[in-house]
Design an enzyme around this catalytic site. Structure first.
Site, short mmCIF file in Angstrom:
data_model
loop_
_atom_site.label_atom_id
_atom_site.label_comp_id
_atom_site.label_asym_id
_atom_site.label_seq_id
_atom_site.Cartn_x
_atom_site.Cartn_y
_atom_site.Cartn_z
N ARG A 165 0.84 -1.20 0.00
CA ARG A 165 0.00 0.00 0.00
C ARG A 165 0.88 1.26 0.00
O ARG A 165 0.57 2.24 -0.65
CB ARG A 165 -0.92 -0.01 1.21
N ASP A 194 0.04 -7.20 -3.51
CA ASP A 194 -1.36 -6.92 -3.18
C ASP A 194 -1.97 -6.14 -4.33
O ASP A 194 -1.33 -5.94 -5.37
CB ASP A 194 -1.47 -6.14 -1.86
N HIS A 267 -6.79 -10.33 -3.81
CA HIS A 267 -5.79 -9.28 -3.61
C HIS A 267 -4.70 -9.34 -4.69
O HIS A 267 -3.51 -9.14 -4.40
CB HIS A 267 -5.15 -9.41 -2.22
N ASP A 324 -6.78 -14.66 1.89
CA ASP A 324 -7.82 -13.91 2.62
C ASP A 324 -8.67 -13.07 1.68
O ASP A 324 -8.24 -12.65 0.61
CB ASP A 324 -7.17 -13.01 3.67
N GLU A 325 -9.87 -12.80 2.13
CA GLU A 325 -10.80 -11.86 1.48
C GLU A 325 -10.95 -12.12 -0.01
O GLU A 325 -11.11 -11.19 -0.81
CB GLU A 325 -10.36 -10.42 1.74
N TRP A 391 -6.55 -14.53 11.81
CA TRP A 391 -6.67 -13.07 11.91
C TRP A 391 -8.09 -12.61 12.20
O TRP A 391 -8.29 -11.55 12.80
CB TRP A 391 -6.15 -12.40 10.63
N PHE A 417 -2.06 -3.47 14.28
CA PHE A 417 -1.44 -2.23 14.70
C PHE A 417 -1.72 -1.06 13.77
O PHE A 417 -1.21 0.05 13.98
CB PHE A 417 0.07 -2.43 14.85
N ASP A 418 -2.54 -1.29 12.73
CA ASP A 418 -3.01 -0.15 11.96
C ASP A 418 -4.18 0.52 12.66
O ASP A 418 -4.66 1.56 12.21
CB ASP A 418 -3.38 -0.55 10.52
N TRP A 466 -1.00 -2.89 8.44
CA TRP A 466 -1.38 -2.64 7.04
C TRP A 466 -1.27 -1.15 6.80
O TRP A 466 -1.65 -0.34 7.64
CB TRP A 466 -2.79 -3.18 6.76
N THR A 467 -0.77 -0.76 5.65
CA THR A 467 -0.24 0.60 5.50
C THR A 467 -1.05 1.51 4.59
O THR A 467 -0.52 2.48 4.07
CB THR A 467 1.22 0.54 5.01
#
Length: 759
Positions: A165, A194, A267, A324-325, A391, A417-418, A466-467
């Site tokens: 990101r 991603d 992703h 994921d997702e 997660w 931690f985001d 995640w950024t």
């Protein structure tokens, strides 16, 4: 007038010191060692000292030599010996110690320092030594005499870094690894691909980096969708294979294993933008965002080629493939996927996902690698030897462990931690509700729902970042640290030895090291800035701060001060008339004003009075009504008949959850009996607060996280009886917590059976 003494706080600090011996206050090693003893005296470290190593420990000796030169300007001699002389000042001795991989023994006497270890143990012993050093380059350097024997609880102690990101440079990644290593974290989960960017060079498919690493550029050119989740449109870049090898070697020298992640089947937008043939086709002809890989032979060959080059770079045993997702519904419109379902007898899209993951796993096994995936890979059937990263809470990890699959626990919300670290309005923008360091520290990776045999499949824990909202390295550091230190201790130290008060003390001692390393960790909060409900006529409080040299700017009118406001040093004494509620807002700065945090608290003024009650009418304990519902909607309970009405007179006056699928909701009412007029403090020990009233005045607001919005009532109570009521949700989490506590002005905890009654 409320005059709560700071003596209680000082007693807490003194008690913290009992675990580390106040006489040697430098002993603040994180993670907490398994065994630590101290004695009077110091080892004096100067430039005459020699670092003696054997062949196996030479690289660690070189690391220590470089660290002392960089941060303390000490140029020590490094000598390699077959047998290190006992007279050598610093000895690093390879030894097959008993215990887990990473076990070490550190001995500091007035004459020498000896570190021996198993596997990475010598390196971990060096990290403990580094935390014994002064945080400033004083001469001489005094290291307290002590002995440590230690080993890790878990072998997986991880942090992730998302470079998709927002891209981070090689030097920024190396610094991240440096700080991980200081706290014995040993797995870096490198999220390399991603939707927003492909960051790893793949020779066979050059457009992955020629195009896929430049998604922000193409978005700004209007040739790619707007990257609306990113705070600034993102930035571009990728790592060459030479750079990746350099980072891997750098990490290996610090006993950090790098776990590469190549996302699939979802992703994958950046890869599909570079190679459209990979994208999931739509038989309806609809045009929409394509993030899913089509399960075609072309895709499988493509991903196997990519993974072949990834495997050649990364020597560790695991490869993370995401999972994921995944927008699996897209497959139901794909001619390729529909044909695959018919051919393989797959019943639904989840089984396509399982087929996809199992096929990739088979390829990885052929290359002597193990597959790691997010917990969605459980859907449709788990691949035979897959390791699950849980997660979406703990459920996936618990299910996988029960199936005898290895698990890394990294659940929302604790390990994300985001998320902001305090009140969202006062912190940098982030995803999800706030997650404080206390919430991280209190997390236990081995769920009580698992048997001991099942719990053995938990490899450890990992913090994730995640950024999308993190555009630069300073912001990244702010979000990850100090929360990563809590991960380090919960994953290394024994469960029985966890102590959150001791950890808080030690954590605050790390900030001078952060300054030494030029690390932008989030500053600690001012002590005792709580939302307060009080009937006092004055508000008096002394604000303390744990970091020397910090300054405070503050207001009591609800307006947040900034860098232009007048700054004063700590401690700050506040003494004002309190006729109505006021808003305390603070702007705290440290490290030459280059770092700051904001805090806010409401001081709510109320009026309460005792009521007349006949002694003969009193009955001990509180009255409770228990309700069962599908959700926590207390407003609807007035029209609902409780499932139970009861009275509790025990020392822990609370209803525990009733084990059904419904939610246990509890209302209580009664009286607080005060025998001696004076000042009292009422608090709740629930992590998510109950709702508490006194004389129909709201003291504690419900559904607030106690670490994010701490609340307490400071009350001057006359002799008599006060109406006391409230409600809460009884669940497994708060079943081991304290519903409420009443203390007198000296901090003495009052016994509930003595002061709780009902009519």
């Amino acid at each position: 007038m409320i005059r709560f003494s700071k003596i209680y706080l000082l007693l807490i600090i003194a008690c913290l010191g009992l675990n580390v011996k106040i006489s040697t206050a430098q002993i603040h090693v994180i993670p907490q060692p398994l065994h630590l003893t101290t004695q009077k005296g110091n080892f004096v470290l100067n430039s005459k000292a020699v670092i003696g190593v054997d062949k196996e420990s030479a690289v660690i000796g070189k690391y220590l030599q470089g660290y002392l030169a960089q941060y303390y300007k000490l140029q020590l001699t490094l000598k390699v010996y077959t047998q290190i002389p006992s007279s050598t000042a610093i000895r690093l001795i390879s030894s097959n110690l008993k215990g887990a991989d990473g076990a070490y023994a550190l001995s500091v006497t007035a004459g020498k320092i000896t570190i021996s270890g198993k596997g990475g143990g010598i390196f971990y012993g060096v990290q403990s030594l580094i935390q014994l050093l002064p945080s400033v380059a004083a001469k001489p350097l005094l290291i307290p005499v002590c002995a440590i024997s230690d080993e890790p609880r878990f072998q997986w102690r991880g942090l992730s870094i998302d470079v998709c990101r927002h891209f981070f440079t090689v030097d920024e990644v190396k610094k991240y690894i440096d700080v991980m290593a200081h706290y014995k974290l040993n797995v870096l989960h490198w999220h390399l691909t991603d939707d927003e960017g492909w960051r790893i060079q793949i020779d066979k498919y050059p457009k992955l980096t020629e195009v896929g690493s430049r998604i922000a550029y193409y978005a700004k050119e209007g040739k790619f969708r707007k990257l609306d989740n990113l705070v600034d449109g993102g930035n571009d870049g990728f790592y060459t294979k030479a750079e990746i090898r350099d980072v891997i070697k750098y990490a290996q020298d610090r006993f950090v294993t790098i776990l590469p992640e190549i996302e699939m089947p979802g992703h994958s937008e950046a890869a599909i933008f570079a190679y459209p043939e990979l994208g999931c086709k739509d038989s309806t002809g609809a045009k929409h965002r394509v993030r899913m890989l089509d399960p075609s032979e072309y895709t499988f060959k493509f991903m196997e080629d990519v993974l072949t080059e990834v495997i050649a770079l990364f020597p560790n045993q695991y490869v993370h493939i995401g999972g994921d997702e995944a927008e699996m519904a897209d497959w139901l419109k794909s001619p390729t996927a529909v044909a695959l379902m018919r051919k393989e007898g797959l019943k639904n899209e989840k089984e396509i996902q399982s087929y996809f993951i199992k096929r990739i796993e088979k390829f990885l096994i052929s290359k002597n690698k193990k597959l790691v995936g997010w917990d969605e890979i459980l859907q449709g059937g788990l691949a035979e030897s897959a390791t699950v990263m849980s997660w979406q809470g703990e459920a996936g990890g618990i299910e996988a462990a029960r199936m005898h699959h290895h698990v890394v626990m990294t659940p929302l919300p604790y390990m994300y931690f985001d998320a902001p670290q305090a009140n969202e309005q006062l912190e940098p923008i982030g995803w999800n509700p706030p997650v404080t360091w206390q919430m991280v520290y209190n997390y236990e990776p081995q769920s009580s729902q698992l048997t001991p045999a099942e719990a053995a499949y938990i490899l450890g824990a990992q913090g994730n970042i995640w950024t999308e909202k993190i555009p630069n390295a300073a912001h990244l550091q702010y979000m990850v640290f100090p929360r990563a230190l809590a991960v380090a201790e919960l994953a290394w130290s024994s469960k029985e030895d966890k102590n959150i008060d001791r950890f808080e003390y030690k954590m605050k001692q790390q900030y001078p090291y952060f300054k030494l390393w030029n690390l932008n960790a989030r500053l600690p909060d001012i002590v005792d800035i709580d939302h307060i409900t009080t009937n006092a006529d004055r508000f008096k409080q002394t604000l303390q701060y744990p970091l020397s040299g910090a300054q405070i700017r503050y207001s009591l009118n609800g307006k947040m001060p900034d860098s232009t406001a007048k700054a004063v040093a700590f401690p700050l004494n506040i003494d004002v008339t309190l006729k109505d509620s006021l808003q305390l807002k603070t702007y705290t700065t440290w490290n030459l004003n280059t770092q700051h945090i904001l805090q806010s608290a409401t001081i709510k003024h109320i009026k309460i009075k005792p009521r007349e009650v006949g002694i003969a009418e009193l009955k001990p304990g509180l009255g409770y009504k228990i309700f069962k519902a599908k959700e926590n909607n207390y407003a609807k309970l007035e029209a609902v008949t409780p499932v139970s009405v009861t009275v509790i007179t025990t020392a822990v006056p609370m209803i525990l959850p009733v084990s059904t699928d419904d939610v246990t909701l509890v209302k209580f009412s009664g009286l607080i009996k005060i025998d001696t007029e004076g000042d009292y403090e009422l608090t709740s020990g629930f992590e998510v607060s109950p709702t508490l009233y006194l004389d129909n005045e709201l003291l504690i607001a419900g559904e607030k996280n106690t670490y994010v919005e701490p609340q307490k009532a400071l009350l001057h109570l006359k002799k008599g009886f006060y109406e006391f009521s409230g409600y809460y949700t009884a669940n497994e989490a708060n079943s081991k917590q304290t519903l409420f506590a009443l203390k007198d002005t000296n901090g003495k905890l009052l016994d509930p059976p003595v002061y709780l009654f009902h009519l």
